[in-house]
Design an enzyme around this catalytic site. Structure first.
Site, PDB file in Angstrom:
ATOM      1  CG  ASP A 187      41.904  35.841  35.955  1.00 53.55           C
ATOM      2  OD1 ASP A 187      43.157  37.475  35.380  1.00 53.55           O
ATOM      3  OD2 ASP A 187      42.307  35.793  37.122  1.00 53.55           O
ATOM      4  CB  SER A 227      44.986  40.839  42.091  1.00 52.70           C
ATOM      5  OG  SER A 227      45.553  40.642  41.682  1.00 52.70           O
ATOM      6  CG  HIS A 277      41.748  39.374  38.090  1.00 47.92           C
ATOM      7  ND1 HIS A 277      42.569  38.522  38.448  1.00 47.92           N
ATOM      8  CD2 HIS A 277      41.918  40.969  38.776  1.00 47.92           C
ATOM      9  CE1 HIS A 277      43.482  39.197  38.971  1.00 47.92           C
ATOM     10  NE2 HIS A 277      42.719  40.308  39.842  1.00 47.92           N
TER      11      HIS A 277
END
Length: 505
Positions: free
Chosen positions: A417, A229, A474
């Site tokens: 994601d 991330s 994700h």
């Protein structure tokens, strides 16, 4: 300042005034959270809202020590062996398995302490050392410890259960709470709050030096930097800092072999263009929506380029203009979980990570960790705010020199994601200029299979690998734990592309 700058800033402020309605409908969900807000005047308020959607309720906006906090002494490194009970079989082949928690007194700060976990490998002491960085910015790495790739998970009765696919099965694993103010890391001075990658990477490098001094038996092991991330910013900066330290012989040589970015935000100019393309491909928006939203991207691109040249308020303008693209998509997509578009959010709750806060706030657990009176801040809205001007910086720029020196890079992304989607990550990897760019572009895509089942599609040349992971959002290690462990181990052993067959990408 040029009139062009003022037009961009005016546009940014205009987007701010009209996009509050979008932000109220954005559904956030994530284990290490890239927060998106179109309301810069209220970044903490938005961050707090998004944290709540993970069912997390930190008592503080940031971890500040006031009065008698009693966590550690003034010594540089304070570490204790954990004495916690675990249910089940660890599967360890080594005796006296070491689990540690500690604090490091950051030297170039007024009063900052960095909290970390260190889990020795369940297999061999000479396994690589792997450090994991959670993103946010401002979310604790304990999210990964308990929900992704740590040695154990938290059961419903608040017991720890061994994770069959913890990354400590193939590495000596370090998790750090960073930047300062995140998790159990803290300071009594606001001057210690970090605002850019230089501060973040210097703190991490200082930690690494004292860690290997305290654990010299691991200093010669291969070393890898990993995370996901917003760590798509942290990781390249940290890898460059380690490499620079090695070249300049600044301290203990760190045997850096590679770095891996999972569903990261690394090159915003390229990745923000991919939002509308990915959303259209996944049928989150219609072609008519695409045509309308796409008009914003040119201004977003110009603002990002100004941010790269000037920094400061230009970066806030870029943040405002570009995040409006995402907000418009989510306004149309409704209750879709934008960290996994296969799923929807129920009310305000998209994930439930509340067991982590309950466990870490238990008095016996806190005593075992040696955190004193420091309270756990799962995700810090104030750290998030402090890093906003860093958001639109391009961290790809330092990667080519690392590749040229033979340091490996793995970029992987779960296919479902949206927020840091595989398409945007694939594009910046392919666009990156280095000596192997053309060869990488021409390389065949091959299958990444586990137990005879395809779990992804990958492409490699020299030190660079890109992997799109199937059936994952994700948080790849949470959604595909066995495949994620296999990915890490094969990559570190230079066997990631073995036994594959040709497959389209």
């Amino acid at each position: 300042m040029s009139s062009h700058y003022f037009s961009l800033l005016f546009l940014a402020l205009l987007f701010h005034s009209v996009s509050l309605s979008f932000s109220s409908s954005v559904k956030s969900n994530d284990g290490d959270v890239v927060f998106l807000s179109s309301a810069p005047k209220f970044p903490i308020t938005m961050a707090e809202k998004l944290i709540r959607q993970l069912n997390l309720f930190p008592k503080h906006e940031i971890n500040k020590a006031i009065g008698d906090y009693g966590a550690v002494t003034d010594q540089s490194l304070f570490e204790k062996k954990l004495n916690l009970s675990y249910i089940g079989d660890s599967g360890a082949t080594v005796q006296d398995l070491g689990h540690h928690a500690g604090y490091y007194r950051l030297p170039h700060t007024k009063d900052a302490r960095m909290f970390y976990f260190f889990f020795e490998s369940r297999s061999r002491k000479n396994d690589p050392v792997v450090i994991w960085l959670t993103g946010g910015p401002g979310c604790s790495s304990e999210l990964a410890v308990f929900y992704e790739n740590g040695p154990f998970k938290i059961a419903d009765n608040m017991s720890l259960v061994w994770n069959d696919f913890g990354w400590d099965k193939g590495s000596n694993l370090i998790y750090v709470d960073q930047p300062t103010g995140t998790g159990f890391s803290y300071s009594s001075s606001e001057d210690d709050i970090r605002h850019d990658e230089r501060g973040v990477s210097n703190d991490l490098y200082d930690f690494l030096q004292v860690f290997f001094k305290a654990h010299p038996q691991y200093a010669k092991n291969d070393f890898y930097i990993t995370g996901e991330s917003y760590a798509g910013h942290y990781i390249p900066a940290f890898a460059s800092r380690v490499h620079q330290g090695n070249k300049n012989k600044e301290g203990i040589y760190v045997n850096l072999k590679g770095f891996a970015i999972g569903n990261g935000l690394t090159d915003p100019e390229i990745q923000y263009k991919a939002y509308t393309d990915y959303a259209l491909d996944m049928k989150l928006i219609k072609k008519s929506d695409y045509n309308v939203i796409e008009k914003t991207y040119l201004k977003c691109q110009q603002a990002i380029q100004l941010c790269g040249k000037s920094g400061g308020v230009d970066c806030m303008a870029a943040y405002l203009v570009c995040t409006s693209i995402f907000n418009k998509i989510m306004n149309i997509a409704g209750d879709k979980n934008y960290y996994d578009v296969r799923k929807t959010c129920e009310g305000d709750l998209c994930y439930d990570f509340s067991k982590m806060e309950t466990f870490l706030n238990d008095q016996k657990v806190r005593q075992a960790l040696g955190v004193g009176n420091i309270e756990f801040v799962s995700c810090s809205s104030e750290v998030y705010q402090a890093m906003q001007l860093d958001w639109m910086k391009n961290l790809e720029v330092g990667i080519p020199s690392l590749l040229e020196d033979g340091i490996k890079l793995l970029v992987y992304a779960g296919e479902y994601d949206l927020i840091c989607n595989w398409l945007g990550n694939s594009r910046w990897v392919h666009a990156m200029k280095w000596s192997g760019q053309n060869a990488f572009g021409k390389a065949s895509s091959v299958s990444f299979a586990v137990d005879g089942v395809e779990k992804g599609v990958q492409k490699s040349h020299g030190p660079l690998t890109f992997l799109k992971v199937h059936d994952a959002g994700h948080m790849v290690p949470m959604d595909q734990p066995k495949a994620a462990l296999e990915m890490l181990q094969r990559w570190m052993q230079n066997k990631l592309s073995k036994d594959g067959h040709l497959a389209p990408m």
